[in-house]
Scaffold this motif. Structure first.
Motif, PDB file in Angstrom:
ATOM      1  N   GLU A 268     -27.490  67.495  51.940  1.00  0.00           N
ATOM      2  CA  GLU A 268     -27.097  68.987  51.748  1.00  0.00           C
ATOM      3  C   GLU A 268     -26.562  68.805  50.330  1.00  0.00           C
ATOM      4  O   GLU A 268     -25.891  68.100  49.884  1.00  0.00           O
ATOM      5  CB  GLU A 268     -25.913  69.094  52.965  1.00  0.00           C
ATOM      6  CG  GLU A 268     -25.106  70.535  52.469  1.00  0.00           C
ATOM      7  CD  GLU A 268     -23.911  70.605  53.011  1.00  0.00           C
ATOM      8  OE1 GLU A 268     -23.388  71.570  53.382  1.00  0.00           O
ATOM      9  OE2 GLU A 268     -23.234  69.468  53.123  1.00  0.00           O
TER      10      GLU A 268
ATOM     11  N   SER B  88     -22.602  75.407  51.750  1.00  0.00           N
ATOM     12  CA  SER B  88     -24.108  75.107  51.718  1.00  0.00           C
ATOM     13  C   SER B  88     -24.933  75.888  50.994  1.00  0.00           C
ATOM     14  O   SER B  88     -24.982  77.240  51.231  1.00  0.00           O
ATOM     15  CB  SER B  88     -24.670  74.790  53.087  1.00  0.00           C
ATOM     16  OG  SER B  88     -23.589  74.009  53.705  1.00  0.00           O
TER      17      SER B  88
ATOM     18  N   PHE C  71     -30.870  72.172  51.371  1.00  0.00           N
ATOM     19  CA  PHE C  71     -31.177  71.142  52.034  1.00  0.00           C
ATOM     20  C   PHE C  71     -32.518  70.406  51.710  1.00  0.00           C
ATOM     21  O   PHE C  71     -33.361  71.210  51.173  1.00  0.00           O
ATOM     22  CB  PHE C  71     -31.170  71.559  53.625  1.00  0.00           C
ATOM     23  CG  PHE C  71     -30.144  72.296  54.132  1.00  0.00           C
ATOM     24  CD1 PHE C  71     -28.867  71.530  54.438  1.00  0.00           C
ATOM     25  CD2 PHE C  71     -30.066  73.510  54.331  1.00  0.00           C
ATOM     26  CE1 PHE C  71     -27.567  72.337  54.752  1.00  0.00           C
ATOM     27  CE2 PHE C  71     -28.816  74.335  54.583  1.00  0.00           C
ATOM     28  CZ  PHE C  71     -27.694  73.720  54.975  1.00  0.00           C
TER      29      PHE C  71
ATOM     30  N   CYS D  74     -32.042  63.171  55.219  1.00  0.00           N
ATOM     31  CA  CYS D  74     -31.545  64.703  55.101  1.00  0.00           C
ATOM     32  C   CYS D  74     -30.307  64.758  54.322  1.00  0.00           C
ATOM     33  O   CYS D  74     -29.256  64.020  54.458  1.00  0.00           O
ATOM     34  CB  CYS D  74     -31.409  65.203  56.408  1.00  0.00           C
ATOM     35  SG  CYS D  74     -30.958  67.178  56.261  1.00  0.00           S
TER      36      CYS D  74
ATOM     37  N   LYS E 276     -23.987  73.979  59.426  1.00  0.00           N
ATOM     38  CA  LYS E 276     -24.290  73.898  58.063  1.00  0.00           C
ATOM     39  C   LYS E 276     -25.521  75.180  57.827  1.00  0.00           C
ATOM     40  O   LYS E 276     -25.333  75.633  56.895  1.00  0.00           O
ATOM     41  CB  LYS E 276     -24.972  72.669  57.701  1.00  0.00           C
ATOM     42  CG  LYS E 276     -24.169  71.348  57.754  1.00  0.00           C
ATOM     43  CD  LYS E 276     -22.949  71.596  56.511  1.00  0.00           C
ATOM     44  CE  LYS E 276     -22.268  70.240  56.655  1.00  0.00           C
ATOM     45  NZ  LYS E 276     -21.183  70.378  55.707  1.00  0.00           N
TER      46      LYS E 276
ATOM     47  N   ILE F 248     -31.373  70.703  60.370  1.00  0.00           N
ATOM     48  CA  ILE F 248     -30.077  70.951  59.848  1.00  0.00           C
ATOM     49  C   ILE F 248     -29.037  71.220  60.956  1.00  0.00           C
ATOM     50  O   ILE F 248     -29.204  72.081  61.779  1.00  0.00           O
ATOM     51  CB  ILE F 248     -30.232  72.040  58.898  1.00  0.00           C
ATOM     52  CG1 ILE F 248     -31.158  71.879  57.948  1.00  0.00           C
ATOM     53  CG2 ILE F 248     -28.825  72.303  58.042  1.00  0.00           C
ATOM     54  CD1 ILE F 248     -31.215  70.348  56.684  1.00  0.00           C
TER      55      ILE F 248
ATOM     56  N   LEU G  84     -26.757  64.226  55.645  1.00  0.00           N
ATOM     57  CA  LEU G  84     -26.433  64.826  56.816  1.00  0.00           C
ATOM     58  C   LEU G  84     -26.632  63.878  57.951  1.00  0.00           C
ATOM     59  O   LEU G  84     -26.543  64.275  59.124  1.00  0.00           O
ATOM     60  CB  LEU G  84     -27.065  66.216  56.897  1.00  0.00           C
ATOM     61  CG  LEU G  84     -26.505  67.386  56.099  1.00  0.00           C
ATOM     62  CD1 LEU G  84     -27.401  68.660  56.212  1.00  0.00           C
ATOM     63  CD2 LEU G  84     -25.039  67.571  56.206  1.00  0.00           C
TER      64      LEU G  84
ATOM     65  N   LEU H 103     -36.143  73.685  59.087  1.00  0.00           N
ATOM     66  CA  LEU H 103     -34.782  73.671  58.799  1.00  0.00           C
ATOM     67  C   LEU H 103     -33.929  73.657  60.191  1.00  0.00           C
ATOM     68  O   LEU H 103     -32.888  73.125  60.126  1.00  0.00           O
ATOM     69  CB  LEU H 103     -34.267  75.006  57.890  1.00  0.00           C
ATOM     70  CG  LEU H 103     -34.800  74.777  56.610  1.00  0.00           C
ATOM     71  CD1 LEU H 103     -34.377  76.178  55.870  1.00  0.00           C
ATOM     72  CD2 LEU H 103     -33.961  73.794  55.977  1.00  0.00           C
TER      73      LEU H 103
END
Length: 193
Positions: free
Chosen positions: A57, A69, A72, A55, A172, A168, A100, A164
């Motif tokens: 960002e 941010s 993503f 992942c 973030k 995430i 991330l 997400l």
């Protein structure tokens, strides 16, 4: 591992053996540790990165010096990463791309991608479809963010892009939505109840 890239392209277009051989021959696979930077602010980066797993960002530095941010990327969801301003406009990028979590990407240089686009119709179809599709989604998501309150945006993301919330980090996501991490946690608890 690179077979994931072939599968990814074949979701949209046929991959001939000649095309696949060129992609494999010129592919560089890079592994990033958590918090390692793939593309720093100000770089002139002309590469295409496809996430095999992990992942990233994308963040933008504000005039205050604080980073924010803005999007993503992870496998099977916005898995093609390009510093658009550098790649298409030959400018130093205003964005930074940071891992991330442990992340592995396949790197293809722009010169190779341009050559493949000229020589392989199926690759051209894939590239154009993929870029257009993802740009349209980002446009819609950003339009929703600009025209709705942060709480409505939270609900929209939770309904439309729930993945997400599992990939995430909460701080973030809160930054992306435009709310405090504490408020984000309260909303998550409410949603999960």
């Amino acid at each position: 591992m690179i077979e994931k890239l072939r599968e990814r392209i074949q979701e949209v277009a046929t991959v001939s053996e000649a095309l696949w051989n060129e992609i494999q021959l010129n592919a560089e696979i890079v592994s990033l540790k958590k918090n390692e930077i793939l593309i720093p602010y100000g770089a002139k980066d002309k590469n295409v990165y496809v996430i095999l797993y992990g992942c990233l960002e994308s963040s933008l530095r504000m005039t205050s010096g604080k980073s924010h941010s803005v999007w993503f990327y992870f496998e099977h969801f916005f898995d093609v990463v390009v510093a658009m301003d550098s790649y298409f406009m030959d400018e130093p990028t205003k964005y930074q791309f940071r891992a991330l979590e442990s992340t592995t990407v396949v790197i293809q240089e722009k010169t190779l991608v341009d050559s493949l686009l000229e020589r392989y119709l199926s690759f051209n179809q894939f590239f154009r479809y993929d870029i257009a599709y993802h740009l349209a989604l980002i446009y819609e998501i950003n339009a929703y963010r600009l025209t709705h309150a942060p709480l409505d945006f939270f609900s929209y993301l939770n309904t439309q892009y729930n993945a997400l919330f599992y990939r995430i980090p909460a701080n973030k996501m809160a930054d992306f939505i435009g709310i405090s991490p504490e408020w984000f946690s309260k909303l998550q608890r409410r949603t999960n109840s």
